[in-house]
Design a protein around this motif. Structure first.
Motif, PDB file in Angstrom:
ATOM      1  N   SER A 183       0.802  -1.125  -0.432  1.00 24.11           N
ATOM      2  CA  SER A 183      -0.117  -0.314  -0.115  1.00 24.11           C
ATOM      3  C   SER A 183       0.665   0.960  -0.243  1.00 24.11           C
ATOM      4  CB  SER A 183      -0.825  -0.059   0.850  1.00 24.11           C
ATOM      5  OG  SER A 183      -1.406   1.046   1.346  1.00 24.11           O
ATOM      6  N   GLU A 185       1.245   5.561  -2.350  1.00 25.74           N
ATOM      7  CA  GLU A 185       0.692   6.182  -3.114  1.00 25.74           C
ATOM      8  C   GLU A 185       0.373   5.988  -4.931  1.00 25.74           C
ATOM      9  OE1 GLU A 185      -1.775  10.220  -3.608  1.00 25.74           O
ATOM     10  OE2 GLU A 185      -0.771   8.822  -1.578  1.00 25.74           O
ATOM     11  N   LYS A 186      -0.459   5.393  -4.602  1.00 23.65           N
ATOM     12  CA  LYS A 186      -0.570   4.884  -6.690  1.00 23.65           C
ATOM     13  C   LYS A 186      -1.667   6.342  -7.559  1.00 23.65           C
ATOM     14  CE  LYS A 186       0.248   0.665  -4.925  1.00 23.65           C
ATOM     15  NZ  LYS A 186      -0.183  -0.880  -4.619  1.00 23.65           N
ATOM     16  N   GLN A 193      -6.078   9.084  -3.961  1.00 17.86           N
ATOM     17  CA  GLN A 193      -5.867   7.792  -3.409  1.00 17.86           C
ATOM     18  C   GLN A 193      -6.814   7.856  -2.487  1.00 17.86           C
ATOM     19  OE1 GLN A 193      -3.115   6.112  -3.813  1.00 17.86           O
ATOM     20  NE2 GLN A 193      -2.459   5.131  -2.231  1.00 17.86           N
ATOM     21  N   GLN A 232      -4.542   0.197  -4.839  1.00 14.21           N
ATOM     22  CA  GLN A 232      -3.896   1.376  -4.114  1.00 14.21           C
ATOM     23  C   GLN A 232      -3.384   0.534  -2.767  1.00 14.21           C
ATOM     24  OE1 GLN A 232      -5.967   4.858  -4.369  1.00 14.21           O
ATOM     25  NE2 GLN A 232      -5.801   5.836  -5.578  1.00 14.21           N
ATOM     26  N   HIS A 233      -3.661  -0.363  -1.894  1.00 12.10           N
ATOM     27  CA  HIS A 233      -3.470  -0.869  -1.169  1.00 12.10           C
ATOM     28  C   HIS A 233      -2.614  -2.154  -1.352  1.00 12.10           C
ATOM     29  CE1 HIS A 233      -5.109   2.511   0.897  1.00 12.10           C
ATOM     30  NE2 HIS A 233      -5.897   2.665   0.253  1.00 12.10           N
TER      31      HIS A 233
END
Length: 331
Positions: A183, A185-186, A193, A232-233
């Motif tokens: 996980s 920041e994406k 996010q 993202q996670h």
């Protein structure tokens, strides 16, 4: 963000829908798309010896979490162009989705679909079309985008002697990678996010029986945020145990599995923010290492995830990649 009610891209196809499997009373369905120039014959008297039509077996994307067989935003028009040009039938199935089901259950759906295609689809299509359309289940190629690309690759590795060739667009190849298991920041398509609570709250509702225990279609795209949150996670780590080598295409190749001899055609956007391009590069490197004689083409193009939404089969990079695939498919 999506427009799930705009089905205009399918205007030139007749669509048949049927369950191919039932689990605990829940029907899992597939759509069969027949080009209009074939479907227009449905009202006419069928002739003996109608030509057998090749099959494009296509798996939808959605991170294994969302979308559905006819979700239009994920159904790139090139599939329809290819089927129309070569008088082919498209088979586009639903399958059980995470997190209500497991990856093993998804893969079992894909395998059961394969059995249905081989044993029941021809009779179904002939019955529905009054004998005017018949399919050739010995001429099948697979395709899939994103998570569907993963399924296309996995089925190709499972049936290399029966499937003619494999295609995959920006596929989820390296699900062991940090991108899918950690996980951080994406940014994706410029979206912010999303909170981890999206996943936690959904799992709580599932445990409390507030969410159906089986979901195999998200035709309105209502699970899009859950899908992006999963990436993202890094929540895929909870569904893909790293020691389960049979769940990962790279490991299967190392362990002796091989793709169909007709070859593999992959394409990926260099700036993909959802599924990193490095996974497709790794796959090409692995195939070159363990199966150097295989025709494996990887087209790296400018763009983000889904960059081929406006591509057509005559675009240079796609036409070049399709050339050998189509030749072996139609032979």
């Amino acid at each position: 963000m999506f427009n799930p009610d705009d089905l205009s891209r399918f205007a030139n196809f007749t669509i048949l829908n049927t369950p191919y499997k039932t689990v605990l009373g829940h029907q899992i369905t597939t759509d069969i798309l027949i080009p209009s120039h074939l479907a227009s014959r449905l009202s006419s008297t069928p002739t003996e010896g109608s030509a057998l039509r090749p099959v494009l077996l296509r798996f939808h994307g959605g991170g294994l979490v969302g979308a559905s067989s006819l979700f239009p935003d994920f159904f790139a028009p090139w599939h329809l162009e290819l089927a129309s040009r070569h008088s082919a039938i498209i088979v586009s199935p639903n399958y059980r989705l995470l997190p209500e089901s497991s990856v093993d259950e998804i893969l079992s759906d894909i395998e059961d679909l394969w059995v249905w295609v081989q044993t029941e689809m021809r009779a179904f299509v002939e019955t529905q079309t009054k004998g005017s359309v018949s399919v050739d289940t010995s001429r099948i190629i697979t395709a899939g985008d994103s998570a569907g690309g993963y399924l296309s690759l996995m089925l190709g590795l499972s049936h290399p002697d029966e499937i003619k060739a494999v295609m995959a667009s920006y596929p989820m190849v390296d699900v062991k990678s940090r991108h899918f298991t950690e996980s951080y920041e994406k940014p994706m398509f410029g979206l912010p996010q999303l909170p981890r609570s999206l996943i936690n709250d959904h799992l709580l509702r599932l445990r409390n029986g507030e969410v159906p225990s089986i979901i195999s279609s998200d035709h309105k795209g209502e699970r899009a945020e859950l899908m992006f949150a999963y990436v993202q996670h890094g929540a895929f780590k909870d569904h893909f145990p790293q020691e389960r080598r049979e769940l990962f295409p790279l490991d299967r190749l190392e362990d002796g599995a091989r793709f169909p001899r007709g070859g593999v055609f992959l394409w990926h956007g260099k700036g993909d923010t959802v599924v990193p391009v490095e996974g497709s590069v790794k796959l090409k490197e692995k195939v070159t290492e363990v199966d150097p004689g295989l025709k494996f083409r990887l087209a790296l193009e400018e763009g983000d995830h889904g960059f081929d939404a406006q591509s057509n089969i005559d675009d240079g990079w796609m036409a070049e990649g399709l050339k050998d695939i189509v030749k072996v498919w139609l032979a």
